[in-house]
Design an enzyme around this catalytic site. Structure first.
Site, PDB file in Angstrom:
ATOM      1  N   HIS A  67      63.439  68.449  88.063  1.00  0.00           N
ATOM      2  CA  HIS A  67      63.681  67.595  89.232  1.00  0.00           C
ATOM      3  C   HIS A  67      62.974  68.164  90.456  1.00  0.00           C
ATOM      4  O   HIS A  67      63.473  69.079  91.105  1.00  0.00           O
ATOM      5  CB  HIS A  67      65.199  67.518  89.489  1.00  0.00           C
ATOM      6  CG  HIS A  67      65.572  66.499  90.528  1.00  0.00           C
ATOM      7  ND1 HIS A  67      66.799  65.881  90.534  1.00  0.00           N
ATOM      8  CD2 HIS A  67      64.904  66.000  91.583  1.00  0.00           C
ATOM      9  CE1 HIS A  67      66.860  65.045  91.563  1.00  0.00           C
ATOM     10  NE2 HIS A  67      65.717  65.102  92.209  1.00  0.00           N
ATOM     11  N   HIS A  69      59.874  67.122  93.758  1.00  0.00           N
ATOM     12  CA  HIS A  69      59.052  66.130  94.462  1.00  0.00           C
ATOM     13  C   HIS A  69      57.731  66.792  94.827  1.00  0.00           C
ATOM     14  O   HIS A  69      57.705  67.700  95.652  1.00  0.00           O
ATOM     15  CB  HIS A  69      59.776  65.642  95.719  1.00  0.00           C
ATOM     16  CG  HIS A  69      61.112  65.016  95.424  1.00  0.00           C
ATOM     17  ND1 HIS A  69      61.260  63.667  95.183  1.00  0.00           N
ATOM     18  CD2 HIS A  69      62.341  65.562  95.267  1.00  0.00           C
ATOM     19  CE1 HIS A  69      62.531  63.404  94.921  1.00  0.00           C
ATOM     20  NE2 HIS A  69      63.216  64.542  94.959  1.00  0.00           N
ATOM     21  N   LEU A  70      56.654  66.356  94.184  1.00  0.00           N
ATOM     22  CA  LEU A  70      55.339  66.949  94.456  1.00  0.00           C
ATOM     23  C   LEU A  70      54.568  66.159  95.518  1.00  0.00           C
ATOM     24  O   LEU A  70      53.500  66.585  95.947  1.00  0.00           O
ATOM     25  CB  LEU A  70      54.525  67.073  93.164  1.00  0.00           C
ATOM     26  CG  LEU A  70      55.124  68.011  92.094  1.00  0.00           C
ATOM     27  CD1 LEU A  70      54.232  68.049  90.850  1.00  0.00           C
ATOM     28  CD2 LEU A  70      55.339  69.418  92.636  1.00  0.00           C
ATOM     29  N   ASN A 101      59.370  58.874  93.649  1.00  0.00           N
ATOM     30  CA  ASN A 101      59.469  58.270  94.994  1.00  0.00           C
ATOM     31  C   ASN A 101      58.318  58.722  95.885  1.00  0.00           C
ATOM     32  O   ASN A 101      58.507  59.281  96.960  1.00  0.00           O
ATOM     33  CB  ASN A 101      60.817  58.571  95.647  1.00  0.00           C
ATOM     34  CG  ASN A 101      61.087  60.055  95.803  1.00  0.00           C
ATOM     35  OD1 ASN A 101      60.500  60.874  95.095  1.00  0.00           O
ATOM     36  ND2 ASN A 101      61.950  60.415  96.720  1.00  0.00           N
ATOM     37  N   ASP A 337      65.570  70.270  92.822  1.00  0.00           N
ATOM     38  CA  ASP A 337      65.380  69.140  93.733  1.00  0.00           C
ATOM     39  C   ASP A 337      64.451  69.557  94.886  1.00  0.00           C
ATOM     40  O   ASP A 337      64.679  69.220  96.045  1.00  0.00           O
ATOM     41  CB  ASP A 337      66.715  68.601  94.273  1.00  0.00           C
ATOM     42  CG  ASP A 337      66.550  67.265  94.991  1.00  0.00           C
ATOM     43  OD1 ASP A 337      65.453  66.680  94.943  1.00  0.00           O
ATOM     44  OD2 ASP A 337      67.531  66.814  95.615  1.00  0.00           O
ATOM     45  N   HIS A 341      59.270  68.877 103.192  1.00  0.00           N
ATOM     46  CA  HIS A 341      59.045  68.052 104.384  1.00  0.00           C
ATOM     47  C   HIS A 341      58.348  68.912 105.441  1.00  0.00           C
ATOM     48  O   HIS A 341      58.602  70.111 105.525  1.00  0.00           O
ATOM     49  CB  HIS A 341      60.361  67.535 104.965  1.00  0.00           C
ATOM     50  CG  HIS A 341      61.077  66.561 104.085  1.00  0.00           C
ATOM     51  ND1 HIS A 341      60.589  65.302 103.827  1.00  0.00           N
ATOM     52  CD2 HIS A 341      62.230  66.672 103.383  1.00  0.00           C
ATOM     53  CE1 HIS A 341      61.424  64.670 103.019  1.00  0.00           C
ATOM     54  NE2 HIS A 341      62.426  65.482 102.718  1.00  0.00           N
TER      55      HIS A 341
HETATM   56 ZN   LIG Z   1      67.961  62.691  94.474  1.00  0.00          ZN
END
Ligand SMILES: [Zn+2]
Length: 470
Positions: A67, A69-70, A101, A337, A341
């Site tokens: 889990h 985000h790249l 996403n 996760d 940012h």
């Molecule tokens: Zn999530």
């Protein structure tokens, strides 16, 4: 980029939960595949095979983080496949699963192909792709699940969002079952959570921040249990934060319902007391963290947006329940996760900051500190949550194991090394970690992907930080 290589890893304590192995052994990788594991593996190595000395270290199957985000495509100011996978390697991970996403969302075969191609060229570790459940993650119309599967996604999820329409979710599950794809769900009921930003409880009231109630997660976990039973499809509940969710999953699993859950280190380390600043935390819920490893306690102000994530940090009872869930096996998997940012995005009023923190480089250390050093899990039980368990969920038959013939992915780590994490030094493009300045115990030493060393922090007898050709 990671062409198959050969390597002999010598002298380590080899732990492979898939086979109940925990013994001093050598591991031989030939042409990218595990060729031998055991005290006699070295004898089978051709003389010209390079060696990696893992004396005094734990050697295990390459860790998997299912889990993260790249941020590619579309948000490369936050992270790229190159920087994200470099950060994953530093954290000890040989494989990661990126969430859909992105911008545009990973809801079609073309975007999947784009990520595969970029990962092949620029990725330091294996990148697996999770496709969207719905088009543009909008929760209104199903994504082309069959063509996503054909393009190579290994799961589907609308992570960051949650399909609210139960009938649509049911159909997604029926398709997923037909295509043998696991469904992963970010559990959040929009009507209950509305615009909540922190756990609904004492601190949301005291600090004047809008509450995100635990029931907003529990309601969707309960929905997922009912739909998993109805359809027979497996649902994996992502980043579980609430005690009630753990209890729902425990009961459902005991009844044989095909559901599983995952926990993130921030949820089993921190509570919402951190929002009131470091003094409130160290004088309260943080007390149980003080002392191992010893050293100066990190400081932060109240309303620090590096403690804003979704689902939010909850109360001490929730944190304890997540640890219980990890201990009794209700929560089989640990993930980061990892959600990068930019500074300028996080340096705004709490309400306006985006949710999420980076996590690859602190994940293993926090897990070792909170679960292994705190004597809640054995090393083998902990490693299972990063190897055999995620590999089984994702049907990655050649990952998460040191079985002869499996992919030659190996992680080497020192469970006892004490160090201080400095977010300024992360390989990630973003620095939004709440753990900067934290003294941690346990650290990745090396990551090997298909026989090639993609990260080496410290080889026995060598200094930390040696450069690695990739
Ligand atoms: Zn999530």
């Amino acid at each position: 980029m990671n062409s198959p290589k050969s390597l002999l890893v010598t002298g380590g304590r080899v732990i492979d939960p898939a086979h109940g192995l925990d013994a001093p052994s050598d591991v031989l990788v030939l042409e990218g595949k595990i060729a031998a594991v055991g005290p006699d593996a070295a004898a089978q190595a051709p003389p010209d095979v390079p060696r990696f000395d893992a004396t005094g270290q734990v050697v295990c199957p390459g860790l998997i983080d299912l889990h993260c985000h790249l941020r590619e495509p579309g948000q490369s100011a936050k992270e790229t496949i190159a920087t994200g996978t470099a950060s994953a390697a530093r954290g000890g991970f040989a494989s990661v699963v990126c969430m859909p996403n992105t911008s545009p969302a990973i809801d079609n075969a073309g975007t999947v192909a784009l990520i595969h191609e970029r990962a092949e060229r620029e990725g330091r570790v294996n990148v697996f792709v999770a496709g969207a459940i719905t088009k543009n993650i909008a929760g209104e119309e199903l994504a082309p699940i069959g063509s996503l599967k054909q393009a190579g996604v290994i799961a589907i999820t609308d992570d960051g969002h949650c399909v609210q329409n139960n009938e649509l979710m049911r159909r997604a599950l029926e398709y997923a079952r037909m295509f043998d794809l696991p469904v992963m769900d970010h559990c959040q009921d929009y009507s209950l959570v509305t615009d909540g930003v922190v756990h609904e409880g004492y601190w949301s009231a005291a600090l004047g921040l809008r509450g995100w109630p635990a029931s907003g997660e529990e309601l969707i976990v309960a929905r997922n249990i009912l739909l998993a039973r109805l359809t027979g499809a497996h649902i994996h509940c992502q980043h579980i934060s609430a005690a009630g969710s753990v209890q729902l999953l425990r009961e459902a699993r005991a009844r044989g319902v095909p559901v599983s859950g995952e926990a993130c280190p921030h949820h089993f380390t921190l509570t919402d007391t951190v929002l009131a600043g470091s003094d409130a935390f160290w004088g309260g819920d943080g007390r149980e963290l003080i002392g191992d490893p010893k050293g100066e306690l990190p400081r932060w102000p109240s309303y620090d947006t590096n403690f804003k994530m979704n689902p939010p940090l909850r109360a001490a009872e929730d944190r304890a329940a997540i640890i219980e869930g990890l201990v009794d096996g209700t929560l089989e998997i640990i993930s980061s996760d990892h959600a990068p940012h930019c500074d300028f995005e996080k340096e705004v009023e709490f309400d306006y900051a985006p949710f999420g923190i980076i996590g690859f480089e602190t994940e293993l250390a926090l897990s070792l500190t909170r679960l292994y050093h705190a004597k809640r899990l054995s090393l083998s039980e902990l490693i299972a949550k990063f190897t055999v368990a995620p590999a089984r969920l994702l049907r990655l038959r050649d990952k998460g194991t040191l079985r002869v013939g499996a992919d030659g992915d190996v992680t080497v780590f020192d469970p006892d090394e004490e160090w201080v994490f400095d977010a300024a030094e992360t390989a990630s493009k973003s620095k939004n970690s709440p753990f900067s300045g934290w003294r941690l115990k346990g650290r990745a030493t090396a990551v090997i992907v298909r026989g090639g060393v993609v990260f080496a922090g410290r080889e026995a007898g060598a200094g930390r930080g040696m450069a690695v050709a990739n």
